[in-house]
Design a protein around this motif. Sequence first.
Motif, PDB file in Angstrom:
ATOM      1  N   GLU A 116       0.830  -1.209   0.000  1.00  0.00           N
ATOM      2  CA  GLU A 116       0.000   0.000   0.000  1.00  0.00           C
ATOM      3  C   GLU A 116       0.868   1.263   0.000  1.00  0.00           C
ATOM      4  O   GLU A 116       0.567   2.231  -0.707  1.00  0.00           O
ATOM      5  N   ASP A 117       1.958   1.258   0.785  1.00  0.00           N
ATOM      6  CA  ASP A 117       2.877   2.408   0.798  1.00  0.00           C
ATOM      7  C   ASP A 117       3.498   2.616  -0.583  1.00  0.00           C
ATOM      8  O   ASP A 117       3.613   3.748  -1.063  1.00  0.00           O
ATOM      9  N   LEU A 118       3.904   1.529  -1.216  1.00  0.00           N
ATOM     10  CA  LEU A 118       4.477   1.624  -2.563  1.00  0.00           C
ATOM     11  C   LEU A 118       3.447   2.171  -3.556  1.00  0.00           C
ATOM     12  O   LEU A 118       3.782   2.979  -4.431  1.00  0.00           O
ATOM     13  N   LYS A 136       3.769   5.528  -5.675  1.00  0.00           N
ATOM     14  CA  LYS A 136       3.596   5.518  -7.128  1.00  0.00           C
ATOM     15  C   LYS A 136       2.597   6.591  -7.548  1.00  0.00           C
ATOM     16  O   LYS A 136       2.822   7.322  -8.519  1.00  0.00           O
ATOM     17  N   GLU A 137       1.469   6.702  -6.823  1.00  0.00           N
ATOM     18  CA  GLU A 137       0.472   7.726  -7.138  1.00  0.00           C
ATOM     19  C   GLU A 137       1.064   9.122  -7.014  1.00  0.00           C
ATOM     20  O   GLU A 137       0.841   9.983  -7.872  1.00  0.00           O
ATOM     21  N   GLU A 138       1.824   9.341  -5.945  1.00  0.00           N
ATOM     22  CA  GLU A 138       2.461  10.649  -5.744  1.00  0.00           C
ATOM     23  C   GLU A 138       3.460  10.917  -6.867  1.00  0.00           C
ATOM     24  O   GLU A 138       3.522  12.029  -7.414  1.00  0.00           O
ATOM     25  N   LEU A 139       4.229   9.914  -7.226  1.00  0.00           N
ATOM     26  CA  LEU A 139       5.197  10.057  -8.310  1.00  0.00           C
ATOM     27  C   LEU A 139       4.495  10.329  -9.636  1.00  0.00           C
ATOM     28  O   LEU A 139       4.940  11.162 -10.439  1.00  0.00           O
ATOM     29  N   ASN A 140       3.362   9.667  -9.881  1.00  0.00           N
ATOM     30  CA  ASN A 140       2.582   9.913 -11.095  1.00  0.00           C
ATOM     31  C   ASN A 140       2.102  11.370 -11.151  1.00  0.00           C
ATOM     32  O   ASN A 140       2.127  11.994 -12.206  1.00  0.00           O
ATOM     33  N   LYS A 141       1.654  11.903  -9.993  1.00  0.00           N
ATOM     34  CA  LYS A 141       1.231  13.307  -9.942  1.00  0.00           C
ATOM     35  C   LYS A 141       2.399  14.224 -10.280  1.00  0.00           C
ATOM     36  O   LYS A 141       2.253  15.189 -11.039  1.00  0.00           O
ATOM     37  N   GLN A 142       3.568  13.922  -9.695  1.00  0.00           N
ATOM     38  CA  GLN A 142       4.751  14.739  -9.964  1.00  0.00           C
ATOM     39  C   GLN A 142       5.158  14.660 -11.433  1.00  0.00           C
ATOM     40  O   GLN A 142       5.540  15.664 -12.036  1.00  0.00           O
ATOM     41  N   ILE A 143       5.063  13.457 -11.993  1.00  0.00           N
ATOM     42  CA  ILE A 143       5.398  13.277 -13.413  1.00  0.00           C
ATOM     43  C   ILE A 143       4.437  14.075 -14.280  1.00  0.00           C
ATOM     44  O   ILE A 143       4.847  14.761 -15.224  1.00  0.00           O
ATOM     45  N   GLN A 144       3.142  14.010 -13.959  1.00  0.00           N
ATOM     46  CA  GLN A 144       2.150  14.762 -14.723  1.00  0.00           C
ATOM     47  C   GLN A 144       2.414  16.268 -14.626  1.00  0.00           C
ATOM     48  O   GLN A 144       2.359  16.975 -15.632  1.00  0.00           O
ATOM     49  N   GLN A 145       2.730  16.755 -13.433  1.00  0.00           N
ATOM     50  CA  GLN A 145       3.034  18.181 -13.263  1.00  0.00           C
ATOM     51  C   GLN A 145       4.276  18.565 -14.067  1.00  0.00           C
ATOM     52  O   GLN A 145       4.311  19.612 -14.713  1.00  0.00           O
ATOM     53  N   ALA A 146       5.292  17.698 -14.018  1.00  0.00           N
ATOM     54  CA  ALA A 146       6.521  17.968 -14.762  1.00  0.00           C
ATOM     55  C   ALA A 146       6.263  17.989 -16.270  1.00  0.00           C
ATOM     56  O   ALA A 146       6.801  18.826 -16.998  1.00  0.00           O
ATOM     57  N   GLU A 147       5.427  17.056 -16.750  1.00  0.00           N
ATOM     58  CA  GLU A 147       5.096  17.030 -18.177  1.00  0.00           C
ATOM     59  C   GLU A 147       4.314  18.276 -18.581  1.00  0.00           C
ATOM     60  O   GLU A 147       4.550  18.837 -19.658  1.00  0.00           O
ATOM     61  N   GLU A 148       3.402  18.718 -17.725  1.00  0.00           N
ATOM     62  CA  GLU A 148       2.652  19.944 -18.015  1.00  0.00           C
ATOM     63  C   GLU A 148       3.591  21.148 -18.057  1.00  0.00           C
ATOM     64  O   GLU A 148       3.490  21.993 -18.949  1.00  0.00           O
ATOM     65  N   GLU A 149       4.522  21.208 -17.117  1.00  0.00           N
ATOM     66  CA  GLU A 149       5.503  22.298 -17.098  1.00  0.00           C
ATOM     67  C   GLU A 149       6.387  22.245 -18.349  1.00  0.00           C
ATOM     68  O   GLU A 149       6.673  23.269 -18.973  1.00  0.00           O
ATOM     69  N   LYS A 150       6.791  21.029 -18.728  1.00  0.00           N
ATOM     70  CA  LYS A 150       7.613  20.855 -19.937  1.00  0.00           C
ATOM     71  C   LYS A 150       6.862  21.350 -21.166  1.00  0.00           C
ATOM     72  O   LYS A 150       7.405  22.088 -21.995  1.00  0.00           O
ATOM     73  N   ASN A 151       5.590  20.955 -21.291  1.00  0.00           N
ATOM     74  CA  ASN A 151       4.781  21.379 -22.438  1.00  0.00           C
ATOM     75  C   ASN A 151       4.606  22.893 -22.457  1.00  0.00           C
ATOM     76  O   ASN A 151       4.680  23.528 -23.511  1.00  0.00           O
ATOM     77  N   LYS A 152       4.383  23.467 -21.283  1.00  0.00           N
ATOM     78  CA  LYS A 152       4.235  24.920 -21.181  1.00  0.00           C
ATOM     79  C   LYS A 152       5.519  25.618 -21.630  1.00  0.00           C
ATOM     80  O   LYS A 152       5.489  26.569 -22.413  1.00  0.00           O
ATOM     81  N   LEU A 153       6.645  25.112 -21.145  1.00  0.00           N
ATOM     82  CA  LEU A 153       7.935  25.712 -21.513  1.00  0.00           C
ATOM     83  C   LEU A 153       8.227  25.538 -23.001  1.00  0.00           C
ATOM     84  O   LEU A 153       8.735  26.470 -23.653  1.00  0.00           O
TER      85      LEU A 153
END
Length: 114
Positions: free
Chosen positions: A20-22, A26-43
């Motif tokens: 469950e911790d893993l 993973k969910e938190e990492l997915n959120k961070q990845i999505q935010q990073a991809e959105e920032e990348k697309n914006k840039l």
Amino acid sequence: MTQQGAVLQGYNNELVKCIEDLCMQKEELNKQIQQAEEEKNKLQHEIQVLNEQLECVCENLAQKVASRNELDKILAETEAAYMKILDSSRTLLNVLKKEVGSLKHTPELKTNVT
């Protein structure tokens, strides 16, 4: 055996908790990845816009430099022509002064002047 079952149940509970911790990580990492991809697309979009602006500025600059170079050429030609006019004027003035000077030395003008 019950003691072994209890130990096994403890291991199972700990294993489920780790899984469950893993999953949460993973969910938190997915959120961070999505935010990073959105920032990348914006840039990337901003870079594209800036590249288009840069291209326009470069074209405008090239036109202005070409115009300035043409003006430099026209100015140089005009200054050269003006210098020729000055030389011609100086030559004409010198010739005129000589002519006037030689006219003053002619006897006809001396008698008419007095």
